[in-house]
Write an enzyme that holds these catalytic residues in place. Sequence first.
Site, mmCIF file in Angstrom:
data_model
loop_
_atom_site.group_PDB
_atom_site.id
_atom_site.type_symbol
_atom_site.label_atom_id
_atom_site.label_comp_id
_atom_site.label_asym_id
_atom_site.label_seq_id
_atom_site.Cartn_x
_atom_site.Cartn_y
_atom_site.Cartn_z
ATOM 1 N N HIS A 206 10.951 -5.398 -2.601
ATOM 2 C CA HIS A 206 9.547 -5.796 -2.516
ATOM 3 C C HIS A 206 9.405 -7.113 -1.754
ATOM 4 O O HIS A 206 8.488 -7.293 -0.947
ATOM 5 C CB HIS A 206 8.945 -5.958 -3.922
ATOM 6 C CG HIS A 206 8.612 -4.668 -4.587
ATOM 7 N ND1 HIS A 206 7.816 -3.718 -3.997
ATOM 8 C CD2 HIS A 206 8.965 -4.163 -5.798
ATOM 9 C CE1 HIS A 206 7.687 -2.691 -4.815
ATOM 10 N NE2 HIS A 206 8.376 -2.940 -5.919
ATOM 11 N N ARG A 307 -1.011 5.652 2.630
ATOM 12 C CA ARG A 307 -0.467 5.806 1.288
ATOM 13 C C ARG A 307 -1.623 6.076 0.322
ATOM 14 O O ARG A 307 -2.427 5.184 0.063
ATOM 15 C CB ARG A 307 0.279 4.546 0.861
ATOM 16 C CG ARG A 307 1.385 4.108 1.818
ATOM 17 C CD ARG A 307 2.060 2.848 1.275
ATOM 18 N NE ARG A 307 3.084 2.316 2.164
ATOM 19 C CZ ARG A 307 2.860 1.379 3.089
ATOM 20 N NH1 ARG A 307 1.641 0.867 3.238
ATOM 21 N NH2 ARG A 307 3.833 0.954 3.860
ATOM 22 N N ARG A 343 -0.476 10.782 3.829
ATOM 23 C CA ARG A 343 0.619 11.249 2.969
ATOM 24 C C ARG A 343 0.049 11.602 1.610
ATOM 25 O O ARG A 343 -0.617 10.771 0.976
ATOM 26 C CB ARG A 343 1.692 10.166 2.817
ATOM 27 C CG ARG A 343 2.889 10.622 1.956
ATOM 28 C CD ARG A 343 3.920 9.516 1.808
ATOM 29 N NE ARG A 343 3.437 8.417 0.968
ATOM 30 C CZ ARG A 343 4.086 7.264 0.784
ATOM 31 N NH1 ARG A 343 5.237 7.059 1.402
ATOM 32 N NH2 ARG A 343 3.589 6.324 0.006
ATOM 33 N N GLU A 432 12.692 12.493 4.398
ATOM 34 C CA GLU A 432 13.275 11.409 3.602
ATOM 35 C C GLU A 432 14.582 11.840 2.954
ATOM 36 O O GLU A 432 15.382 11.007 2.529
ATOM 37 C CB GLU A 432 12.315 10.993 2.478
ATOM 38 C CG GLU A 432 10.927 10.635 2.939
ATOM 39 C CD GLU A 432 9.971 10.539 1.773
ATOM 40 O OE1 GLU A 432 9.736 9.418 1.293
ATOM 41 O OE2 GLU A 432 9.464 11.590 1.329
ATOM 42 N N ASN A 455 13.164 4.364 4.969
ATOM 43 C CA ASN A 455 13.588 3.635 3.764
ATOM 44 C C ASN A 455 14.332 4.572 2.813
ATOM 45 O O ASN A 455 15.461 4.311 2.394
ATOM 46 C CB ASN A 455 12.384 3.029 3.039
ATOM 47 C CG ASN A 455 11.619 2.052 3.898
ATOM 48 O OD1 ASN A 455 11.931 1.842 5.055
ATOM 49 N ND2 ASN A 455 10.601 1.459 3.324
ATOM 50 N N ASP A 456 13.672 5.669 2.455
ATOM 51 C CA ASP A 456 14.297 6.612 1.529
ATOM 52 C C ASP A 456 15.415 7.401 2.195
ATOM 53 O O ASP A 456 16.423 7.706 1.560
ATOM 54 C CB ASP A 456 13.250 7.572 0.955
ATOM 55 C CG ASP A 456 12.565 7.012 -0.281
ATOM 56 O OD1 ASP A 456 13.211 6.240 -1.017
ATOM 57 O OD2 ASP A 456 11.393 7.329 -0.511
ATOM 58 N N ARG A 466 18.070 0.680 -2.594
ATOM 59 C CA ARG A 466 17.577 -0.268 -1.583
ATOM 60 C C ARG A 466 17.167 -1.617 -2.163
ATOM 61 O O ARG A 466 16.887 -2.552 -1.416
ATOM 62 C CB ARG A 466 16.401 0.341 -0.829
ATOM 63 C CG ARG A 466 15.185 0.638 -1.686
ATOM 64 C CD ARG A 466 14.116 1.324 -0.853
ATOM 65 N NE ARG A 466 12.882 1.512 -1.586
ATOM 66 C CZ ARG A 466 11.759 1.959 -1.039
ATOM 67 N NH1 ARG A 466 11.721 2.241 0.238
ATOM 68 N NH2 ARG A 466 10.672 2.099 -1.767
ATOM 69 N N CYS A 505 7.683 6.358 10.186
ATOM 70 C CA CYS A 505 6.723 5.516 9.469
ATOM 71 C C CYS A 505 7.420 4.594 8.478
ATOM 72 O O CYS A 505 6.764 3.891 7.719
ATOM 73 C CB CYS A 505 5.669 6.359 8.753
ATOM 74 S SG CYS A 505 6.343 7.462 7.495
#
Length: 580
Positions: A206, A307, A343, A432, A455-456, A466, A505
């Site tokens: 974060h 999102r 999404r 992902e 990221n995933d 992560r 993205c």
Amino acid sequence: MRTIVQTLPGSASTDQSETGRTFAGAGVSPGRIIGSILLMPQAVREPAVGERLAAETSSEEASTALRTAAKAVQSNLTARSVGASGAGREVLEATALMANDPMLVKAAIKLITNGASPERAIWDAAASVAEMLHNLGGYMAERATDVLDVRGRIVAELRGVPAPGIPYSDTPFILIAEDLAPADTATLDPAKVIALVTSSGGPQSHTAIIARALGLPAVVAAVGVDALADGTRIFVDGAAGTILVDPGADEVALAKAWETAAAALAVFDGTGRLHDGHLVPLLSNVGGSKDAVKAAAAGAEGVGLLRTEFCFLERDTEPSIAEQVEAYRGVFDAFPGKKVVVRTLDAGADKPLPFLTDASEPNPALGVRGYRTDLTSPGVLKRQLEAIALAAEGTEAEVWVMAPMISTAEEAEHFAALCAAAGLATPGVMVEVPSAALTAASILEHVDFVSLGTNDLTQYAMAADRQLGPLAALNTPWQPAVLQLIRLTVNGSRDEGHDKPVGVCGEAAADPALAVVLVGLGVATLSMTARALSSVAAVLASVTLPEAQQLAKLALTAHSATDARRLVREKLPILNTLGL
């Protein structure tokens, strides 16, 4: 010039020689800046072990005090979320939910009934809940930090003292911390906090994501930096991941050069292109209408990731179709005539919802999340697609829709059918999960596009949480294995005569050097935080498509993520010129 020691991302070193003390970690947000530091205050002092309820206080009174304190903390965090946006708002809303979590409060009240003081009760109850979440691993382990943050705030509320948080200063400062709680990270004021350095955390934590969204130079996993004293003057290089104590004239020159470069990068003309004119649309990731308006003002060519969780968080029940329509339409209206990729709800794991997900799953990161919630709670996804279709009516936006956590072609086919039934013409999926990258050709027989959530994809490909600082070197999209999965996805999009678009993205798109590699791999569009648009555009404009393709080959054949990043950056001198 003083030597700044640089080590592998996620590791750290120090040097006490005459050249000045240095630290190195993982650079997560570019920028070169000099300033005095302030350390995050110490956490709230732990109540005495075995602290008992005061003789004059009944367990009922103490339980009421605890509930009141928990609700006060929740209200405070919720109020702070109103002034935040995007990822920051999502983090605050999720933490606010944790503050009054029934499991946490009930566990504490049980301890109060057995004679513990409310402070000690919430302390021990939170420790138990945090340990349980940590043992679950994956995304749920991340929530353990939220529980401990909430614990300190509730104890502070019970004691009538200020809650832990960002230190106050009349003048700008560099914030140093072991790590930051999500609620703190989400409310950083970039007018006061000019850079961010933590001794732990990972590149996709974060802390890192919010720093990038705010445009703050930031370094994480710089072990030992939190032992410095308040007022120490340091130089931070957020791209290189280095910190130097007591900087000299050369570092001052670098900081001034960055300031000049940053001013030059402040404006994006609204068209992403390479030096030879090859177009690469640069889109923005947004979390609601406020984000969308800001992204449009920054020149974003559309939305690559909306999102939709902002409609669902901090609720005990599913939002109505009418509520969703109003929320989505605000985003669509900000981008008339441009693409907006929505999404569908990515609930589960770190985004539990009481009406949709099961918090008792043994491994939520590998459990029922994203598209998979339709298996256990059918109807929610169908109603969301209906709301998206209704919101799109009468707007000029070009609305595309994608599902997260798609693993097979059968799932893609089912999602496409749901979109068709709702009247949505352009279905797609998130890549992902490695299986989706490996079977992209089959998946694209059923949908019109795919978007890589790097990221995933990185987390799952490398089996590395992560959020963990010790795994920062593994958890980077520069890993050749991750780049190979991206290449396979692009190749799959061209098989069987497809040639359907592949976008990115994830956070990888906001790295200017990696953006060049992604384009070289054949990625068609890049979506990122609005603050990254200008820097990515500037670097892309410095290379031709054949040059980008050559750099992609260098990265693909590298032996490590470190080598891949180094080899590419060496061929992009503009990065050093711009301090990126």
